[in-house]
Design a protein around this motif. Sequence first.
Motif, PDB file in Angstrom:
ATOM      1  N   TYR A   1       3.423  14.699   8.492  1.00 38.28           N
ATOM      2  CA  TYR A   1       2.150  14.178   9.030  1.00 38.28           C
ATOM      3  C   TYR A   1       1.854  14.781  10.395  1.00 38.28           C
ATOM      4  O   TYR A   1       2.770  15.140  11.153  1.00 38.28           O
ATOM      5  CB  TYR A   1       2.225  12.658   9.159  1.00 38.28           C
ATOM      6  CG  TYR A   1       2.261  11.929   7.837  1.00 38.28           C
ATOM      7  CD1 TYR A   1       1.135  11.864   7.025  1.00 38.28           C
ATOM      8  CD2 TYR A   1       3.431  11.305   7.400  1.00 38.28           C
ATOM      9  CE1 TYR A   1       1.162  11.187   5.813  1.00 38.28           C
ATOM     10  CE2 TYR A   1       3.471  10.630   6.183  1.00 38.28           C
ATOM     11  CZ  TYR A   1       2.326  10.584   5.390  1.00 38.28           C
ATOM     12  OH  TYR A   1       2.369   9.918   4.194  1.00 38.28           O
TER      13      TYR A   1
ATOM     14  N   ALA B   1       3.118   7.153  13.335  1.00 32.02           N
ATOM     15  CA  ALA B   1       2.383   6.029  12.739  1.00 32.02           C
ATOM     16  C   ALA B   1       1.905   6.345  11.331  1.00 32.02           C
ATOM     17  O   ALA B   1       1.704   5.438  10.514  1.00 32.02           O
ATOM     18  CB  ALA B   1       1.189   5.664  13.636  1.00 32.02           C
ATOM     19  N   MET B   2       1.729   7.609  11.024  1.00 34.98           N
ATOM     20  CA  MET B   2       1.255   7.995   9.689  1.00 34.98           C
ATOM     21  C   MET B   2       2.310   7.740   8.621  1.00 34.98           C
ATOM     22  O   MET B   2       1.995   7.759   7.418  1.00 34.98           O
ATOM     23  CB  MET B   2       0.864   9.475   9.681  1.00 34.98           C
ATOM     24  CG  MET B   2      -0.373   9.800  10.500  1.00 34.98           C
ATOM     25  SD  MET B   2      -1.870   9.067   9.816  1.00 34.98           S
ATOM     26  CE  MET B   2      -2.212  10.191   8.464  1.00 34.98           C
TER      27      MET B   2
ATOM     28  N   ARG C   1       3.392   5.133   7.729  1.00 30.22           N
ATOM     29  CA  ARG C   1       3.039   3.926   6.975  1.00 30.22           C
ATOM     30  C   ARG C   1       2.523   4.292   5.584  1.00 30.22           C
ATOM     31  O   ARG C   1       2.516   3.462   4.673  1.00 30.22           O
ATOM     32  CB  ARG C   1       1.980   3.106   7.724  1.00 30.22           C
ATOM     33  CG  ARG C   1       0.672   3.842   7.887  1.00 30.22           C
ATOM     34  CD  ARG C   1      -0.468   2.922   8.310  1.00 30.22           C
ATOM     35  NE  ARG C   1      -0.815   2.020   7.234  1.00 30.22           N
ATOM     36  CZ  ARG C   1      -1.000   0.722   7.365  1.00 30.22           C
ATOM     37  NH1 ARG C   1      -0.855   0.160   8.544  1.00 30.22           N
ATOM     38  NH2 ARG C   1      -1.338  -0.025   6.347  1.00 30.22           N
ATOM     39  N   PHE C   2       2.045   5.530   5.398  1.00 30.77           N
ATOM     40  CA  PHE C   2       1.558   5.947   4.088  1.00 30.77           C
ATOM     41  C   PHE C   2       2.688   6.429   3.176  1.00 30.77           C
ATOM     42  O   PHE C   2       2.427   6.901   2.072  1.00 30.77           O
ATOM     43  CB  PHE C   2       0.507   7.056   4.249  1.00 30.77           C
ATOM     44  CG  PHE C   2      -0.783   6.562   4.860  1.00 30.77           C
ATOM     45  CD1 PHE C   2      -1.678   5.807   4.112  1.00 30.77           C
ATOM     46  CD2 PHE C   2      -1.082   6.820   6.182  1.00 30.77           C
ATOM     47  CE1 PHE C   2      -2.858   5.341   4.672  1.00 30.77           C
ATOM     48  CE2 PHE C   2      -2.254   6.363   6.749  1.00 30.77           C
ATOM     49  CZ  PHE C   2      -3.147   5.619   6.003  1.00 30.77           C
TER      50      PHE C   2
END
Lengths: 446, 430
Positions: free
Chosen positions: A43, A70-71, A73-74
């Motif tokens: 990411y 934070a990406m 989370r996907f």
Amino acid sequence: MSYLETRRHELRKRRILMVDGNLTLNSQTSEAGASARAYDRGYWGFASTNDTSAAGIERVTVQARQNALAMRRFGAKSVLALHEGTYRGEHVFAGRPAIGQDECVERMAAISAWCRQRYPDLKSMRVLFGDEHHSKRLSTSTGSEVLNSIQRALCYVTFTAVGADGAPVELMEVFSGKGSLADLDLSPEHMAPALDALHRHVHAKGEAVAARGGKHTVVLAPELAGMLAHEAMGHPCEADLVLGGAVTRDLVGQRVASDLVTMIDIANTYDGQEVMIPVYADDEGTPARDAVLIKDGILTEFMNSRETAARLGLEPTGSARAYAPSDEPLVRMRNTAILPGTSRLEEMIAGVDDGYFLMKTANGQADSTTEFMFGISLAYEIRNGKLGRAVRDTTLSGSAIKVLQTTDAVSNDMSWNCSGYCGKKQPMVVSMGGPALRVQAHLGGE
Amino acid sequence: MMAAALNLQDTAAQALGLMRDAGFDDAQVTAVHARLDELSVAHNEPSLLRSTESHKLMLLGLVDGRVASTEVTRLERGDVLERILGLFADAKSAPRDEANAVSGGQHARIVQGPQEPDRELLAAKTSELLAFRARETPRMMIDEGAALHQWQRWHTLTTRGSDLAAAIGCYSINVFGTAREGSKSSSFNYTGGAADELASRPVQEYFGIAHMLRDTERQIETRPFDGKFVGDVVFTPNAVADLLGWLLGQLGDTQLIAGSSLYNESVGEQVASPLFSLRSRFDAPGIAALSTDGFLAAPVTVVDQGRLKVLTPSLYGSRKTGLKHVPVAPGGWDIAAGPTPLAQVIGGVQRGAIVGRMSMGMPAANGNFSGVIKNSFAVEGGEVGPALSETMIAGNMAQMLRDIVAVSSEVIDAGSTRLPWIRIANLHFS
């Protein structure tokens, strides 16, 4: 695999517009910023600020890393092995000392006064001066340290006349080049031949006839061939659009044009001369090289960033560029051109029994299908090998692959300009060039 | 990401003081603070999270009827003063023009839309969008997509006493992509818009996203029309936006000052079909009811049932032309919905096309245009047929407004515009 780039970026722009001697725009802007982009576990994170201090760089670096994190989370994502090309160098155009706004206004007033005196029949005229200077200092985790400075200047002169039907008719001439406005010769004496021609053409347009809609033999002036290179085949050869589904993905190694056509996105040097938008290393710090998109009619390669090259298993071309301090690099063209051939323009026109000579374009648009469109603001009929009546504003379109395969003549000259912006999420300064081409294409009309 | 929040009013006031001290007769100063949180999609996958923050000063100064403007992002006093002194020299070099002026006596405090980003909401909407694509339109490649929150606050002061402040936040979704099957691709297509909230509906129900994704999948297989003919078009809201942009351009400064507007003398006259009405919605998501030259933008009806009510020159344009000054915001327009369901709008087309997007050059000064119709479908006998390729239409923008024969009751609200589908007769197909 992780990657980090930081960029200090300053963008200075000037725009001055004189309408019939009135200054309706008199503006200089300066935008400074610092940005960071991080790649972590598949990411990207990006952050920017106007604070270009070391502390500002530090803050955006932390923020960019946090954003990439934070990406996650996907979910887990496959991690690309980004190419690690490195470049160290500084490239700054050494032009004439910049001129002030006062001198610019004086030159515009001189052009306006000269035109008013020489062309008293014009209803209105506009002169626009503009220049912009991008200065980018880049550091990457691969070891690149680059200063890229790109400058370009332009002058648009627009004449408005009254047509035979009483309606206004407009036409514009563009003067552009590398550097600041100080580097363009904008004296009326130097511009006179082009302005005299513009005046002749705008009056011819006043009595223009509508184009006959449908497929025709058309001779594209060099200015249009550059636009054809950029819009019609340039965009579909940008690797991010290839990944997005452009039809070019399956055409590498196949014929997409007549063997008279060779098309290159030039990085920095053509025919021994530095081009208008020289890119020695892109905004990812990748060493830039020419991307030969079409060689003798065969589609050969795409323009790549570090990421698209990794996704497609190709070598990067140094084509990732960011426009503003708050923009991340995207795959963008640099100096896209069709190379000259061996024909003479006069002979190309003489060889057409019934067709059109297309001379100026207002804008263009590409598509993932290679179907393109250009607005045509100046064209003439060709009848029995000779130029006839002017044609009203029209549109040229077609599938680039089908159109380029009909190319049966390429002129031996070459024209460059860098007056417009390419639009693709962000604007971008690009140049385009080409010779005249004779092709079959579709014109809009009744 | 700046160390401390900037006091915009103080910053603007200090800059205005410096401009007075520099010798400007009049000045307008706007201090701006903007933030963006954007979650990007690339090639059907979440790709990048962006956060940007910026500050700038926008300065406009008048001296002896001469004007210059600038924008700076370095806001330290020394940097600002240096630029103001340069701006003074720039203005002194300009020709004198008595039409130059700044706003006076305008006061407003506007706070509108979500002031803080909800990143969880952005992530949830991104996941919803990707799930909808995978479930409903699997051949669609979202080449670029974004769920974002934009926030901007600004404070404008003028030497004539105007004092305008706004803090505007909004969410946006943008989707751009292509459908593909085997070696065939559709044309690219896109949609998007701004809203004050994204939580009340599934993401595909905003801004026509579901329509766009589904239509694009049906555009992989295309064919051109045979021959030339004169027929009707049904412009989708995306295509209507081009028509709106042309009309607004005709009513604004550049065309009015040059005397090249087709509507210079047309206020009070019927310029469009009675089915066409255009009015402002300057309180739309992401929009503040303020003009860029420092005036409150009151609600305005521009075209009422085809009759042109006003032109929209700025203060400068008004003083230059003698036309009434009508302040407008940078966006926020509503073309009134009609009485006809979309199905009937389409059903009335004997031969023509539903036009998703116009790919064309700038229309000629007299409004003539020709362009390629993209993301479009053939219509014959009221029935929607195959998607089209290599099809052009030609006509005249002003005549198109007069040739409107139906306006849909359905609209797409994209925030800065709210537009219906519009059927227009007498376009030349080739």
